[in-house]
Write a protein that holds these residues in place. Structure first.
Motif, PDB file in Angstrom:
ATOM      1  N   MET A 107       0.818  -1.221   0.000  1.00 42.41           N
ATOM      2  CA  MET A 107       0.000   0.000   0.000  1.00 42.41           C
ATOM      3  C   MET A 107       0.849   1.267   0.000  1.00 42.41           C
ATOM      4  N   LEU A 108       2.070   1.172   0.525  1.00 37.56           N
ATOM      5  CA  LEU A 108       2.878   2.366   0.794  1.00 37.56           C
ATOM      6  C   LEU A 108       3.046   3.278  -0.420  1.00 37.56           C
ATOM      7  N   PRO A 109       3.481   2.781  -1.584  1.00 42.02           N
ATOM      8  CA  PRO A 109       3.644   3.706  -2.719  1.00 42.02           C
ATOM      9  C   PRO A 109       2.320   4.320  -3.178  1.00 42.02           C
ATOM     10  N   LEU A 110       1.226   3.589  -3.018  1.00 45.23           N
ATOM     11  CA  LEU A 110      -0.090   4.125  -3.394  1.00 45.23           C
ATOM     12  C   LEU A 110      -0.488   5.258  -2.458  1.00 45.23           C
ATOM     13  N   GLU A 111      -0.249   5.062  -1.160  1.00 44.20           N
ATOM     14  CA  GLU A 111      -0.593   6.098  -0.189  1.00 44.20           C
ATOM     15  C   GLU A 111       0.283   7.335  -0.368  1.00 44.20           C
ATOM     16  N   LEU A 112       1.566   7.113  -0.655  1.00 45.01           N
ATOM     17  CA  LEU A 112       2.462   8.254  -0.876  1.00 45.01           C
ATOM     18  C   LEU A 112       2.047   9.051  -2.110  1.00 45.01           C
ATOM     19  N   ALA A 113       1.453   8.356  -3.083  1.00 45.95           N
ATOM     20  CA  ALA A 113       0.993   9.030  -4.300  1.00 45.95           C
ATOM     21  C   ALA A 113      -0.425   9.586  -4.156  1.00 45.95           C
ATOM     22  N   GLY A 114      -1.041   9.391  -2.972  1.00 45.57           N
ATOM     23  CA  GLY A 114      -2.377   9.917  -2.736  1.00 45.57           C
ATOM     24  C   GLY A 114      -3.473   9.177  -3.485  1.00 45.57           C
ATOM     25  N   LYS A 115      -3.234   7.884  -3.788  1.00 50.32           N
ATOM     26  CA  LYS A 115      -4.221   7.103  -4.531  1.00 50.32           C
ATOM     27  C   LYS A 115      -5.370   6.677  -3.625  1.00 50.32           C
ATOM     28  N   ASN A 116      -6.566   6.627  -4.195  1.00 46.14           N
ATOM     29  CA  ASN A 116      -7.729   6.131  -3.469  1.00 46.14           C
ATOM     30  C   ASN A 116      -7.757   4.607  -3.491  1.00 46.14           C
ATOM     31  N   ASP A 117      -8.404   4.027  -2.489  1.00 44.11           N
ATOM     32  CA  ASP A 117      -8.627   2.582  -2.444  1.00 44.11           C
ATOM     33  C   ASP A 117      -7.312   1.805  -2.477  1.00 44.11           C
ATOM     34  N   ALA A 118      -6.319   2.290  -1.720  1.00 43.59           N
ATOM     35  CA  ALA A 118      -4.999   1.657  -1.726  1.00 43.59           C
ATOM     36  C   ALA A 118      -5.056   0.223  -1.207  1.00 43.59           C
ATOM     37  N   ALA A 119      -5.860  -0.032  -0.175  1.00 42.83           N
ATOM     38  CA  ALA A 119      -5.908  -1.369   0.417  1.00 42.83           C
ATOM     39  C   ALA A 119      -6.443  -2.393  -0.584  1.00 42.83           C
ATOM     40  N   ARG A 120      -7.519  -2.052  -1.291  1.00 41.51           N
ATOM     41  CA  ARG A 120      -8.090  -2.991  -2.253  1.00 41.51           C
ATOM     42  C   ARG A 120      -7.109  -3.269  -3.387  1.00 41.51           C
ATOM     43  N   THR A 121      -6.464  -2.222  -3.886  1.00 40.02           N
ATOM     44  CA  THR A 121      -5.502  -2.378  -4.984  1.00 40.02           C
ATOM     45  C   THR A 121      -4.310  -3.216  -4.537  1.00 40.02           C
ATOM     46  N   ALA A 122      -3.838  -2.977  -3.302  1.00 40.35           N
ATOM     47  CA  ALA A 122      -2.700  -3.734  -2.785  1.00 40.35           C
ATOM     48  C   ALA A 122      -3.051  -5.203  -2.577  1.00 40.35           C
ATOM     49  N   ARG A 123      -4.264  -5.478  -2.092  1.00 36.25           N
ATOM     50  CA  ARG A 123      -4.702  -6.872  -1.931  1.00 36.25           C
ATOM     51  C   ARG A 123      -4.708  -7.605  -3.279  1.00 36.25           C
ATOM     52  N   ALA A 125      -2.879  -6.888  -5.854  1.00 37.30           N
ATOM     53  CA  ALA A 125      -1.491  -7.078  -6.276  1.00 37.30           C
ATOM     54  C   ALA A 125      -0.860  -8.268  -5.561  1.00 37.30           C
ATOM     55  N   LEU A 126      -1.153  -8.427  -4.270  1.00 35.05           N
ATOM     56  CA  LEU A 126      -0.633  -9.574  -3.522  1.00 35.05           C
ATOM     57  C   LEU A 126      -1.272 -10.875  -4.004  1.00 35.05           C
ATOM     58  N   ALA A 127      -2.549 -10.828  -4.337  1.00 39.08           N
ATOM     59  CA  ALA A 127      -3.209 -12.019  -4.888  1.00 39.08           C
ATOM     60  C   ALA A 127      -2.560 -12.433  -6.206  1.00 39.08           C
ATOM     61  N   ALA A 128      -2.155 -11.456  -6.999  1.00 40.06           N
ATOM     62  CA  ALA A 128      -1.542 -11.745  -8.297  1.00 40.06           C
ATOM     63  C   ALA A 128      -0.207 -12.467  -8.162  1.00 40.06           C
ATOM     64  N   VAL A 129       0.453 -12.315  -7.009  1.00 36.17           N
ATOM     65  CA  VAL A 129       1.723 -13.007  -6.782  1.00 36.17           C
ATOM     66  C   VAL A 129       1.545 -14.188  -5.819  1.00 36.17           C
ATOM     67  N   PHE A 156       4.930  -3.343  -8.886  1.00 32.67           N
ATOM     68  CA  PHE A 156       3.958  -3.252  -9.981  1.00 32.67           C
ATOM     69  C   PHE A 156       2.644  -2.582  -9.586  1.00 32.67           C
ATOM     70  N   VAL A 157       2.403  -2.376  -8.286  1.00 32.83           N
ATOM     71  CA  VAL A 157       1.077  -1.936  -7.847  1.00 32.83           C
ATOM     72  C   VAL A 157       0.701  -0.563  -8.405  1.00 32.83           C
ATOM     73  N   GLY A 158       1.696   0.299  -8.610  1.00 35.30           N
ATOM     74  CA  GLY A 158       1.419   1.629  -9.149  1.00 35.30           C
ATOM     75  C   GLY A 158       1.441   1.680 -10.669  1.00 35.30           C
ATOM     76  N   ARG A 159       1.536   0.491 -11.310  1.00 36.20           N
ATOM     77  CA  ARG A 159       1.583   0.370 -12.770  1.00 36.20           C
ATOM     78  C   ARG A 159       2.663   1.293 -13.365  1.00 36.20           C
ATOM     79  N   PRO A 160       3.909   1.077 -12.976  1.00 38.02           N
ATOM     80  CA  PRO A 160       4.993   1.917 -13.499  1.00 38.02           C
ATOM     81  C   PRO A 160       5.226   1.669 -14.981  1.00 38.02           C
TER      82      PRO A 160
END
Length: 229
Positions: A107-123, A125-129, A156-160
């Motif tokens: 979640m950390l890079p998403l929160e630092l970037a001010g993204k909404n719904d960081a927890a759902r997106t991070a979950r 991403a973890l499921a994908a691995v 990959f969570v922030g889709r770089p």
């Protein structure tokens, strides 16, 4: 279109024996969606070159362009902002925050970037691995392979647009390293990310579109699309 370009990049440092050249007049381009491996013996300058390309270090001479922007003309804050917007990282030593759970690390890079719904997106991403069952675990509770999978999810969570991987299997046993490498390339293909991979493992390097070889800081080999500068 080139995502990354190095023009006549050199890095010199002072030592008791005089000036040492770590990276010596390196030039090349990386096209969007391309995967490029940087190989060479220990001390060849691979990790220093990666740090320069990522804007973590300023070269003594030369220029680095990220999406057409001159990274070397930016101050430290400007380079950090460019990395946050465009770049992901996977390191040999994982670089997870020990006081955060797997979910919180991703979640950390998403929160630092001010993204909404960081927890759902991070979950997701973890499921994908394959780490759905490890979201609440801290790094110390995870194996080395699991820690590196968390690091890949975080990268990959922030889709770089561009991913730098520095010896991503270097701290893992052969079997675990092979699984992590498979996962890294799978995630990279799925996301369409441009990959720059530093490795001493020739077999891993051959999975990339192109291999660049460094020897004593000099670029010996470049072949394939996007080569040259």
């Amino acid at each position: 279109m080139n995502v990354l370009e190095a023009r006549h990049v050199s890095m010199e440092v002072s030592s008791p024996d005089g000036t040492l050249t770590i990276v010596d007049d390196v030039s090349f381009c990386v096209a969007a969606g391309e995967s490029v491996a940087v190989v060479g013996a220990s001390g060849a300058g691979k990790s220093t070159l990666l740090a320069i390309l990522a804007g973590l270090e300023q070269p003594t001479r030369g220029t680095v362009f990220l999406n057409g922007e001159d990274l070397t003309a930016l101050d430290e804050d400007g380079r950090a902002a460019a990395r946050a917007e465009h770049v992901g990282f996977v390191f040999q030593s994982f670089h997870l925050v020990p006081s955060l759970t797997a979910l919180e690390n991703v979640m950390l890079p998403l929160e630092l970037a001010g993204k909404n719904d960081a927890a759902r997106t991070a979950r997701a991403a973890l499921a994908a691995v394959g780490l759905e069952a490890r979201v609440a675990h801290y790094p110390r509770q995870l194996s080395g392979g699991e820690q590196q999978r968390v690091a890949i999810a975080r990268a990959f969570v922030g889709r770089p647009e561009l991913l730098f991987a520095d010896e991503p299997t270097g701290n893992l046993d052969t079997v675990t390293g092979a699984r992590v490498a498979d996962l890294l390339f799978e995630q990279n293909r799925a996301a369409g990310t441009t990959l720059v991979l530093v490795t001493h493992e020739r077999e891993l390097a051959r999975r990339c579109d192109r291999v660049l070889e460094l020897d004593a800081g000099r670029l010996l080999t470049t072949a394939g699309p996007g080569a040259g500068a």
